[in-house]
Design a protein around this motif. Structure first.
Motif, PDB file in Angstrom:
ATOM      1  N   GLN A   1       0.830  -1.206   0.000  1.00 47.67           N
ATOM      2  CA  GLN A   1       0.000   0.000   0.000  1.00 47.67           C
ATOM      3  C   GLN A   1       0.861   1.251   0.000  1.00 47.67           C
ATOM      4  O   GLN A   1       0.605   2.204  -0.737  1.00 47.67           O
ATOM      5  CB  GLN A   1      -0.931  -0.019   1.218  1.00 47.67           C
ATOM      6  CG  GLN A   1      -1.854   1.215   1.304  1.00 47.67           C
ATOM      7  CD  GLN A   1      -2.756   1.170   2.528  1.00 47.67           C
ATOM      8  OE1 GLN A   1      -2.893   0.146   3.165  1.00 47.67           O
ATOM      9  NE2 GLN A   1      -3.344   2.300   2.864  1.00 47.67           N
TER      10      GLN A   1
ATOM     11  N   GLN B   1      -6.367  -4.274  -5.491  1.00 47.77           N
ATOM     12  CA  GLN B   1      -6.734  -3.246  -4.531  1.00 47.77           C
ATOM     13  C   GLN B   1      -8.244  -3.282  -4.261  1.00 47.77           C
ATOM     14  O   GLN B   1      -8.687  -3.112  -3.119  1.00 47.77           O
ATOM     15  CB  GLN B   1      -6.318  -1.874  -5.057  1.00 47.77           C
ATOM     16  CG  GLN B   1      -6.485  -0.743  -4.062  1.00 47.77           C
ATOM     17  CD  GLN B   1      -5.954   0.564  -4.619  1.00 47.77           C
ATOM     18  OE1 GLN B   1      -5.179   0.580  -5.589  1.00 47.77           O
ATOM     19  NE2 GLN B   1      -6.366   1.663  -4.032  1.00 47.77           N
TER      20      GLN B   1
ATOM     21  N   LYS C   1     -10.370  -4.155  -0.597  1.00 41.92           N
ATOM     22  CA  LYS C   1     -11.410  -3.331   0.021  1.00 41.92           C
ATOM     23  C   LYS C   1     -12.814  -3.910  -0.220  1.00 41.92           C
ATOM     24  O   LYS C   1     -13.806  -3.282   0.150  1.00 41.92           O
ATOM     25  CB  LYS C   1     -11.345  -1.906  -0.528  1.00 41.92           C
ATOM     26  CG  LYS C   1     -10.117  -1.133  -0.072  1.00 41.92           C
ATOM     27  CD  LYS C   1     -10.173   0.334  -0.481  1.00 41.92           C
ATOM     28  CE  LYS C   1     -11.165   1.121   0.322  1.00 41.92           C
ATOM     29  NZ  LYS C   1     -11.098   2.580   0.060  1.00 41.92           N
TER      30      LYS C   1
ATOM     31  N   ASN D   1     -16.450   3.097   0.198  1.00 40.52           N
ATOM     32  CA  ASN D   1     -16.391   2.259   1.392  1.00 40.52           C
ATOM     33  C   ASN D   1     -16.307   0.784   1.006  1.00 40.52           C
ATOM     34  O   ASN D   1     -16.715   0.395  -0.096  1.00 40.52           O
ATOM     35  CB  ASN D   1     -17.635   2.488   2.258  1.00 40.52           C
ATOM     36  CG  ASN D   1     -17.619   3.868   2.893  1.00 40.52           C
ATOM     37  OD1 ASN D   1     -16.638   4.268   3.520  1.00 40.52           O
ATOM     38  ND2 ASN D   1     -18.709   4.607   2.725  1.00 40.52           N
ATOM     39  N   PRO D   2     -15.785  -0.067   1.903  1.00 44.77           N
ATOM     40  CA  PRO D   2     -15.781  -1.513   1.642  1.00 44.77           C
ATOM     41  C   PRO D   2     -17.175  -2.014   1.293  1.00 44.77           C
ATOM     42  O   PRO D   2     -18.182  -1.514   1.797  1.00 44.77           O
ATOM     43  CB  PRO D   2     -15.266  -2.103   2.966  1.00 44.77           C
ATOM     44  CG  PRO D   2     -14.419  -1.010   3.555  1.00 44.77           C
ATOM     45  CD  PRO D   2     -15.087   0.278   3.169  1.00 44.77           C
TER      46      PRO D   2
ATOM     47  N   THR E   1     -11.191   6.250   2.460  1.00 42.58           N
ATOM     48  CA  THR E   1     -11.916   5.445   3.440  1.00 42.58           C
ATOM     49  C   THR E   1     -11.016   4.410   4.099  1.00 42.58           C
ATOM     50  O   THR E   1     -11.339   3.901   5.163  1.00 42.58           O
ATOM     51  CB  THR E   1     -13.098   4.736   2.763  1.00 42.58           C
ATOM     52  OG1 THR E   1     -12.599   3.927   1.688  1.00 42.58           O
ATOM     53  CG2 THR E   1     -14.096   5.748   2.225  1.00 42.58           C
ATOM     54  N   GLY E   2      -9.901   4.077   3.436  1.00 41.22           N
ATOM     55  CA  GLY E   2      -8.901   3.188   4.035  1.00 41.22           C
ATOM     56  C   GLY E   2      -7.672   3.951   4.466  1.00 41.22           C
ATOM     57  O   GLY E   2      -6.588   3.388   4.536  1.00 41.22           O
TER      58      GLY E   2
END
Length: 653
Positions: free
Chosen positions: A476, A522, A526, A563-564, A610-611
């Protein structure tokens, strides 16, 4: 003993059918008989047919290989599947001249070879990857894979493999103008191939010696080896290498001002290359003929051949070919004292090289990231390979750091030399950029170094859960650092107006699919779903590299602020004489105040994702500038808590 027995069985099978299969179509009766055999025997038989038909019936050879791949995948024959991927990759690279497609098959075969611990196949995949990257001009990656391949072959005492490695290392030494070192490698390859009577390999090594001697200016010695290469390749009826030998002889005659002889050999090489549908060889022959015509007062004919060569280069979709033609045209017009035309072609050469350099940077970092992910997965599956994996991780981290440092140096050089005037006019923007470089980049380095130390400790202690967690963190951080530097570097270039459009006709749907695949891992991390609605191919006339940057930034932003368990819709829609490309998410959305500041060059503040992903805020400004350079427009529609949609338009081809 089992491995040796398996290889011996495969070799016996191949040789048993070689006399009747080479260059021949397999009859329907033989294919029906094939269906009655056990699945593993079918795979081995098709594999042998694939390899033996590669020279004269390449299309059929590919079909045999793909059929064998389908069976091997269904039956779980991973070892045979790895070899077949390598075979088909070689067919596309060396016989269909589709190098990128060849690389894609090597990438499929490499993880399988690692998984089944087939060291010989691993070494051959590395060897083929090195040769492929050499052909497309990515010398750093070519050198890395050539070294890896040679190290494995030498450890296994595999003489044919070592000989292949000598050829690759010789070519790389020659491109760095280390001619004596290159000659040593080629002569070692000949000596080794004589021990197992490899006449084909000896002939190709003679050709490489001749090319190297010509670059050293030793024309008589070069001619001797070119003639030997031609004779040996005529014996084995290899038309491609016959053409390469004739091109070399034409170059020797050209240097000696024996223009009639030079033209005859270049024209003969051109005929052979066209028979084999070899675009690179055809272009090299045309460039040689143009040089002869320039020296014999036939400027119009030479100009026509150079124009044909440029068309062929663009059709080949290989940037090194396009560079060769622009350079040759520049030299051609300079020799004729037509300096305006000469300057124009040199400018095209520089613009094309700049585009290639950016693409190779992205390719190199993507290759490193892919190999790192592969190594992380194998750590979880094969704990007995911990020592080897540790060395690979160290090497990857060192390469990443070196590449990041080189990008920083490039950024610094371009900022000082090209952007000094505008930076002096905007102290606020300058201070902000320097703050980002000094804070975020150092933080990224510290995170990489610290996490890599923790990763090594986890591996030593056998803590694979911790190793997995730290490996993902390194991945990441590397992705964020790369995108940060890439956007900052591209922004700096755009401020000095040094970015030029290099348009070509290509399928926009294919580019969208390729860019989406870069983010598949990626998205999986997520738990975000991509939905693609691209339809049939959509041809546009645009700069492929700049549009790739636009799509990468839009997809990266969508993933960052979704978001996830969310979704991202990618679509292409035809509208009269325009095409609309849309990236829509159901993420956190954008406030009205922030929307008013989007696409502005001096707004470089960026919110975390969001992450907790980081950014610079420069990406959307670059998207706007690159879309407008193509005559298109970019827009956004968003509401807080409901997601965002970014779309842009382009003229159709």
């Amino acid at each position: 003993m089992n491995r040796k027995l398996l290889y011996f069985t495969i070799y016996i099978l191949a040789f048993a059918f070689s006399s009747q299969l080479y260059g021949q179509t397999i009859s329907s009766g033989e294919l029906k008989k094939l269906d009655s055999l056990p699945k593993l025997e079918q795979v081995k038989m098709l594999s042998a047919w694939c390899w033996k038909n590669r020279e004269k019936n390449t299309d059929e050879a590919i079909q045999y290989g793909l059929k064998a791949i389908k069976i091997a995948k269904a039956e779980g024959y991973d070892k045979e599947l790895a070899t077949l991927y390598n075979y088909v990759g070689v067919l596309y690279q060396h016989y269909k001249y589709e190098i990128q497609k060849g690389i894609s098959y090597y990438d499929l075969g490499l993880p399988l070879s690692l998984q089944v611990k087939d060291s010989v196949e691993i070494a051959y995949v590395y060897n083929n990857l090195g040769d492929a990257f050499y052909k497309i001009g990515n010398i750093p990656l070519a050198f890395e894979y050539a070294k890896k391949s040679m190290a494995i072959f030498e450890r296994l005492h595999n003489a044919p493999g070592i000989a292949y490695s000598y050829i690759n290392m010789g070519e790389l030494s020659r491109i760095n103008e280390k001619y004596n070192t290159a000659l040593d490698y080629f002569r070692k390859a000949i000596a080794l191939r004589q021990t197992f009577n490899d006449s084909t390999g000896i002939a190709s090594a003679n050709l490489e010696i001749a090319r190297t001697l010509l670059l050293k200016g030793q024309t008589d010695s070069a001619m001797y080896y070119f003639r030997r290469s031609l004779e040996k390749h005529e014996q084995i009826k290899n038309k491609n290498y016959m053409a390469y030998s004739m091109q070399g002889m034409g170059d020797v005659f050209l240097r000696k001002a024996q223009y009639d002889s030079a033209y005859v050999y270049f024209k003969g090489a051109l005929k052979l290359c066209r028979e084999r549908k070899n675009p690179t060889g055809e272009i090299d022959s045309q460039l040689g003929m143009a040089k002869v015509l320039a020296n014999t007062g036939k400027e119009k004919e030479g100009e026509q051949i150079l124009d044909e060569a440029l068309v062929n280069a663009r059709k080949s979709k290989l940037t090194p070919n396009i560079l060769k033609v622009y350079r040759a045209k520049g030299e051609f017009y300079h020799q004729l004292k037509e300096f305006r035309k000469s300057s124009g072609n040199y400018q095209n050469y520089v613009a094309t090289y700049d585009s290639l350099f950016s693409a190779l940077q992205y390719q190199t970092l993507s290759e490193i990231k892919d190999r790192f992910q592969m190594t992380e997965q194998l750590n979880r599956v094969h704990q007995d390979l911990k020592a080897k994996q540790k060395d690979q991780i160290y090497a990857i981290i060192i390469i990443v750091l070196l590449l990041v440092l080189s990008l920083v140096l490039v950024l610094r050089h371009r900022t000082v030399s090209r952007l000094s005037a505008e930076l002096l006019q905007s102290n606020q923007s300058k201070d902000k950029i320097l703050s980002i470089v000094s804070h975020d980049l150092v933080s990224s380095f510290n995170a990489l170094l610290g996490t890599s130390e923790l990763l090594m400790e986890d591996l030593d202690e056998g803590d694979m859960a911790g190793a997995k967690s730290n490996g993902r963190l390194i991945q990441q951080t590397s992705e964020e650092t790369y995108r940060f530097i890439s956007n900052l570097l591209t922004w700096a270039r755009s401020q000095q107006h040094t970015i030029r459009l290099y348009k070509e006709e290509f399928d926009l749907s294919g580019l969208l699919t390729d860019v989406k695949s870069m983010f598949d891992n990626q998205a999986r991390m997520k738990e975000i779903q991509f939905r693609v609605n691209a339809g049939a191919e959509v041809m546009v006339n645009a700069d492929k590299n700049l549009l790739q940057i636009v799509l990468v930034n839009l997809l990266n932003n969508a993933l960052k602020f979704t978001n996830p368990n969310g979704t991202i819709d990618l679509s292409i829609e035809m509208k009269e004489k325009q095409v609309k490309v849309s990236v829509k998410d159901n993420g956190v959305g954008i406030s009205p105040e922030r929307m008013a500041e989007l696409f502005k060059s001096r707004t470089i503040d960026s919110l975390p994702g969001t992450g907790n992903e980081k950014g610079t805020g420069l990406g959307l400004f670059l998207c706007k500038e690159f879309v407008e350079m193509h005559g298109g427009e970019i827009h956004v529609n968003s509401a807080e808590g409901k997601g965002s949609e970014f779309w842009f338009t382009l003229p159709l081809a």
